[in-house]
Design a protein around this motif. Structure first.
Motif, short mmCIF file in Angstrom:
data_model
loop_
_atom_site.label_atom_id
_atom_site.label_comp_id
_atom_site.label_asym_id
_atom_site.label_seq_id
_atom_site.Cartn_x
_atom_site.Cartn_y
_atom_site.Cartn_z
N ILE A 315 0.84 -1.20 0.00
CA ILE A 315 0.00 0.00 0.00
C ILE A 315 0.87 1.25 0.00
O ILE A 315 0.66 2.19 -0.78
CB ILE A 315 -0.95 -0.01 1.22
CG1 ILE A 315 -2.02 -1.07 1.05
CG2 ILE A 315 -1.60 1.37 1.41
CD1 ILE A 315 -2.89 -1.27 2.29
N LEU A 316 1.87 1.28 0.90
CA LEU A 316 2.72 2.47 1.00
C LEU A 316 3.48 2.73 -0.29
O LEU A 316 3.57 3.88 -0.76
CB LEU A 316 3.69 2.32 2.16
CG LEU A 316 3.10 2.32 3.58
CD1 LEU A 316 4.22 2.22 4.61
CD2 LEU A 316 2.27 3.57 3.83
N GLY A 320 2.51 5.90 -2.56
CA GLY A 320 3.58 6.89 -2.65
C GLY A 320 3.90 7.23 -4.09
O GLY A 320 4.03 8.41 -4.45
N ALA A 321 4.02 6.21 -4.93
CA ALA A 321 4.28 6.44 -6.35
C ALA A 321 3.12 7.16 -7.02
O ALA A 321 3.31 8.06 -7.84
CB ALA A 321 4.55 5.10 -7.05
N GLN A 322 1.91 6.79 -6.64
CA GLN A 322 0.73 7.43 -7.20
C GLN A 322 0.68 8.91 -6.80
O GLN A 322 0.34 9.78 -7.61
CB GLN A 322 -0.53 6.72 -6.69
CG GLN A 322 -1.81 7.13 -7.41
CD GLN A 322 -2.99 6.30 -6.91
OE1 GLN A 322 -2.96 5.73 -5.83
NE2 GLN A 322 -4.04 6.25 -7.71
N GLY A 323 1.05 9.20 -5.55
CA GLY A 323 1.06 10.58 -5.09
C GLY A 323 2.02 11.44 -5.89
O GLY A 323 1.72 12.59 -6.22
N ALA A 324 3.19 10.89 -6.21
CA ALA A 324 4.17 11.64 -6.99
C ALA A 324 3.60 12.00 -8.37
O ALA A 324 3.84 13.10 -8.88
CB ALA A 324 5.45 10.82 -7.15
N LEU A 325 2.85 11.10 -8.95
CA LEU A 325 2.22 11.38 -10.24
C LEU A 325 1.21 12.51 -10.14
O LEU A 325 0.99 13.26 -11.09
CB LEU A 325 1.53 10.12 -10.78
CG LEU A 325 2.44 8.98 -11.23
CD1 LEU A 325 1.60 7.75 -11.61
CD2 LEU A 325 3.29 9.41 -12.43
N LYS A 334 2.83 9.04 2.28
CA LYS A 334 3.18 7.96 3.20
C LYS A 334 2.61 8.23 4.59
O LYS A 334 2.04 7.34 5.24
CB LYS A 334 4.69 7.81 3.26
CG LYS A 334 5.17 6.69 4.19
CD LYS A 334 6.69 6.61 4.22
CE LYS A 334 7.16 5.53 5.19
NZ LYS A 334 8.64 5.48 5.29
N THR A 335 2.74 9.47 5.06
CA THR A 335 2.23 9.84 6.38
C THR A 335 0.72 9.64 6.46
O THR A 335 0.20 9.12 7.45
CB THR A 335 2.58 11.30 6.70
OG1 THR A 335 4.00 11.45 6.71
CG2 THR A 335 2.03 11.71 8.05
#
Length: 354
Positions: A315-316, A320-325, A334-335
């Motif tokens: 999940i993390l 995390g990768a999706q958030g960067a996109l 992550k937090t």
């Protein structure tokens, strides 16, 4: 507890926030006076220097102690600037008052110790002067507020807070992590308390001072405390985070000070959109937790452990990768998902232990 505060007014130029500037340490009388004269010529009204400088490890320069206090008095007499220094013991307070120090601050290691804070509070009873309290070394808002309360109960009403960042084992860009949300929450809890920023200790490198000063102004901080040295590369302590008075003056000249008096009517509709989106987020979180509770029931029926590390790491990494996109900071995402996972585990534990 509500603090009993009086306005903490320090002199400043009208177009700038109030600034307390000077070297990390009072090394020699010549160094103190040269730096003070240069700062005064740039319009600085408040001079700082460390007289007592206990270091993380013994062996380095740890300040000149009482020997340096007459130098501070000379700065005050010859330039007209107010003078400030750090105190950590009742004896420091006694000597600072004896030599006419105008402003005191209490360091991060001291504010983290309630015994030390109470001893300082007792020593300051009956004294009317500005006292600033740096945040504790670790991100503990209650400890910070507790330190302020002890001083206030002793009768210190001209109080201020210094945000100098928080220590972290995992050092990245900053010497101390800013964790802006903590001073922001302090402002929410105690609106009348002045909060100033210490970009020198947050950044740890002089090239970070300018952007950190601007960030502090953008967040509505009341002032700055910045380390400035006539010859920073030759400083006896914290050389990398000090700037010359000329450089400091240039940094301050570029600051954009936001107008807090402008009406927020123009962003009313955008804030309404935020409220609507927050409502949707809450509904989605509620749905997610409902599914998590169903998973908890399944785990109980099949005698499974609540924590599934492989799934958690998946999940993390994925989010995390999706958030960067989506132009979001990976650590932020992550937090968020760490907090969501923690609540999911709590709810599943309740189900399994019924």
């Amino acid at each position: 507890m509500e603090l009993d505060l009086q306005p903490l007014k320090l002199p400043s130029d009208n177009e700038r926030p109030f600034v307390i500037a000077g070297p990390c340490s009072a090394e020699t009388e010549e160094q103190v006076m040269t730096t003070a004269r240069q700062l005064a010529s740039k319009g600085c009204h408040n001079f700082r220097a460390g007289v007592w400088k206990p270091r993380t490890k013994p062996g380095g320069f740890e300040g000149n102690g009482e020997k340096a206090l007459p130098w501070m008095k000379r700065v005050k007499d010859e330039t007209g600037m107010l003078v400030a220094t750090e105190v950590a013991t009742p004896k420091h307070v006694e000597l600072a008052l004896k030599y006419g120090i105008d402003i005191l601050w209490i360091g991060a290691r001291t504010s983290a110790n309630p015994f030390a804070m109470q001893a300082l509070a007792d020593a300051l009873k009956g004294v009317d002067m500005p006292v600033f309290v740096k945040n504790p070394v670790n991100p503990d808002l209650e400890l910070w507020i507790g330190a302020l309360e002890r001083l206030n109960q002793a009768g210190i009403k001209r109080l201020g807070a210094i945000h100098r960042g928080f220590s972290s084992y995992d050092k990245k860009m900053y010497r101390n992590l800013p964790m802006w949300q903590i001073p922001i929450e302090l402002r929410r809890r105690i609106p009348a308390l002045p909060i100033i920023n210490d970009p020198s200790h947050i950044g740890g490198r002089r090239e970070l001072i300018a952007p950190l000063c601007q960030q502090a102004m953008d967040l509505g901080f009341d002032g700055l405390i910045v380390e400035s040295h006539c010859q920073p590369d030759e400083a006896w302590s914290d050389a990398r985070q000090q700037v010359t008075p000329d450089v400091l003056d240039y940094i301050l000249s570029l600051l954009v000070i936001r107008d807090e008096k402008i009406t927020t009517e123009g962003i009313h509709e955008l804030r309404k959109q935020i409220d609507d989106l927050d409502n949707q987020l809450m509904e989605l979180l509620a749905k997610r937790m409902r599914v998590c509770r169903e998973i908890g029931t399944y785990k109980k029926e099949h005698n499974m452990t609540v924590l599934q590390p492989t799934r958690y790491n998946e999940i993390l990494d994925k989010r995390g990768a999706q958030g960067a996109l989506f132009q979001m900071d990976t650590d932020f995402v992550k937090t968020v998902f760490e907090a969501v996972h923690q609540e999911s585990v709590r709810q599943q534990m309740e189900i399994i232990n019924k």
